[in-house]
Design a protein around this motif. Sequence first.
Motif, PDB file in Angstrom:
ATOM      1  N   LYS A  81       5.962  -9.697   0.705  1.00  0.00           N
ATOM      2  CA  LYS A  81       6.436  -9.114  -0.551  1.00  0.00           C
ATOM      3  C   LYS A  81       7.958  -9.110  -0.574  1.00  0.00           C
ATOM      4  O   LYS A  81       8.576  -9.327  -1.614  1.00  0.00           O
ATOM      5  CB  LYS A  81       5.902  -7.688  -0.712  1.00  0.00           C
ATOM      6  N   ALA A  82       8.558  -8.856   0.578  1.00  0.00           N
ATOM      7  CA  ALA A  82      10.005  -8.875   0.724  1.00  0.00           C
ATOM      8  C   ALA A  82      10.333  -9.298   2.148  1.00  0.00           C
ATOM      9  O   ALA A  82       9.627  -8.919   3.089  1.00  0.00           O
ATOM     10  CB  ALA A  82      10.601  -7.507   0.426  1.00  0.00           C
TER      11      ALA A  82
ATOM     12  N   THR B  96       8.990  -2.364   7.150  1.00  0.00           N
ATOM     13  CA  THR B  96       8.811  -3.447   8.115  1.00  0.00           C
ATOM     14  C   THR B  96       7.371  -3.455   8.626  1.00  0.00           C
ATOM     15  O   THR B  96       6.980  -2.639   9.440  1.00  0.00           O
ATOM     16  CB  THR B  96       9.791  -3.303   9.292  1.00  0.00           C
ATOM     17  N   ASP B  97       6.598  -4.384   8.129  1.00  0.00           N
ATOM     18  CA  ASP B  97       5.223  -4.579   8.593  1.00  0.00           C
ATOM     19  C   ASP B  97       5.159  -5.644   9.684  1.00  0.00           C
ATOM     20  O   ASP B  97       4.373  -5.532  10.626  1.00  0.00           O
ATOM     21  CB  ASP B  97       4.318  -5.009   7.437  1.00  0.00           C
ATOM     22  N   ILE B  98       5.976  -6.682   9.520  1.00  0.00           N
ATOM     23  CA  ILE B  98       5.928  -7.846  10.409  1.00  0.00           C
ATOM     24  C   ILE B  98       7.336  -8.148  10.901  1.00  0.00           C
ATOM     25  O   ILE B  98       8.284  -8.203  10.106  1.00  0.00           O
ATOM     26  CB  ILE B  98       5.371  -9.071   9.674  1.00  0.00           C
TER      27      ILE B  98
ATOM     28  N   LEU C  86       2.489  -7.844   1.300  1.00  0.00           N
ATOM     29  CA  LEU C  86       1.675  -7.365   0.182  1.00  0.00           C
ATOM     30  C   LEU C  86       0.444  -6.618   0.672  1.00  0.00           C
ATOM     31  O   LEU C  86      -0.116  -5.787  -0.043  1.00  0.00           O
ATOM     32  CB  LEU C  86       1.242  -8.555  -0.688  1.00  0.00           C
ATOM     33  N   VAL C  87       0.022  -6.941   1.908  1.00  0.00           N
ATOM     34  CA  VAL C  87      -1.146  -6.297   2.514  1.00  0.00           C
ATOM     35  C   VAL C  87      -0.645  -5.485   3.699  1.00  0.00           C
ATOM     36  O   VAL C  87      -0.312  -6.023   4.747  1.00  0.00           O
ATOM     37  CB  VAL C  87      -2.188  -7.348   2.963  1.00  0.00           C
TER      38      VAL C  87
ATOM     39  N   ALA D  83      -4.046  -6.048  -1.943  1.00  0.00           N
ATOM     40  CA  ALA D  83      -2.625  -6.264  -2.189  1.00  0.00           C
ATOM     41  C   ALA D  83      -1.998  -5.070  -2.913  1.00  0.00           C
ATOM     42  O   ALA D  83      -2.633  -4.442  -3.774  1.00  0.00           O
ATOM     43  CB  ALA D  83      -2.413  -7.533  -3.003  1.00  0.00           C
ATOM     44  N   GLU D  84      -0.752  -4.769  -2.537  1.00  0.00           N
ATOM     45  CA  GLU D  84       0.010  -3.730  -3.190  1.00  0.00           C
ATOM     46  C   GLU D  84       1.056  -4.404  -4.072  1.00  0.00           C
ATOM     47  O   GLU D  84       1.909  -5.136  -3.595  1.00  0.00           O
ATOM     48  CB  GLU D  84       0.720  -2.849  -2.143  1.00  0.00           C
TER      49      GLU D  84
END
Length: 220
Positions: free
Chosen positions: A77-78, A107-109, A173-174, A218-219
């Motif tokens: 998403k970003a 920060t997801d990844i 997004l997930v 998805a968000e």
Amino acid sequence: MILCIAQVLPPELLADVTRHLTDARFVDGARTAGWHARLVKRNEQLSPSDAAYADVIRRVNAAIEEHPLFQVAARPKAVRPVMISRYTAGMEYGTHVDDAMMGGVRTDISFTLFLSDPDSYDGGDLVMEGTGGEQSYKLDPGSMILYPSGALHRVDPVTRGARVAAVGWAQSLVRDAAKREILFDLDTARRAIFQSHGKTAEFDLISKSTANLLRHWAEA
């Protein structure tokens, strides 16, 4: 999910980036660390004031974001602008977890894109720490590893040469890592079916399930 992706940077871009970084200005990397990570972070980062900074960051980010496997695995998403880090002899980054928020981006990844030939330096392995033990990574130049931002990890001390890499973070997004892995597996399976058998009924069903799960998870 931990995923290694080969040749994210094409050879000509890798050579050009490496050439720009040879004489570039680096500064103390602890400046950008959180209050706790600052205690164990001993490296250097490409200075924003360096003449090559903007061009290098832009081109490396573009190569990462445009890579199809990154898109499927991260569902970004970003994506934060990368930091170019350098470790010379005696430098390391002790055990830490990445900040949950950076510049308004969750920060997801996390990802590390290796720029130095692994034969040109000793030490400097990226080590992921988990309940199942430790796993070390030291990839070829231009290759990248994706890993959960919430995982404990470290960079082992460099004892010879210089380890240069681009590090960055993405908001997906997930949000849920397990759901991202399910989507990644489904997408991998449907692409394999398409490559072997074309647009079959099985391909259509997996495509439908992949798309509908993404709609659920998805968000916006």
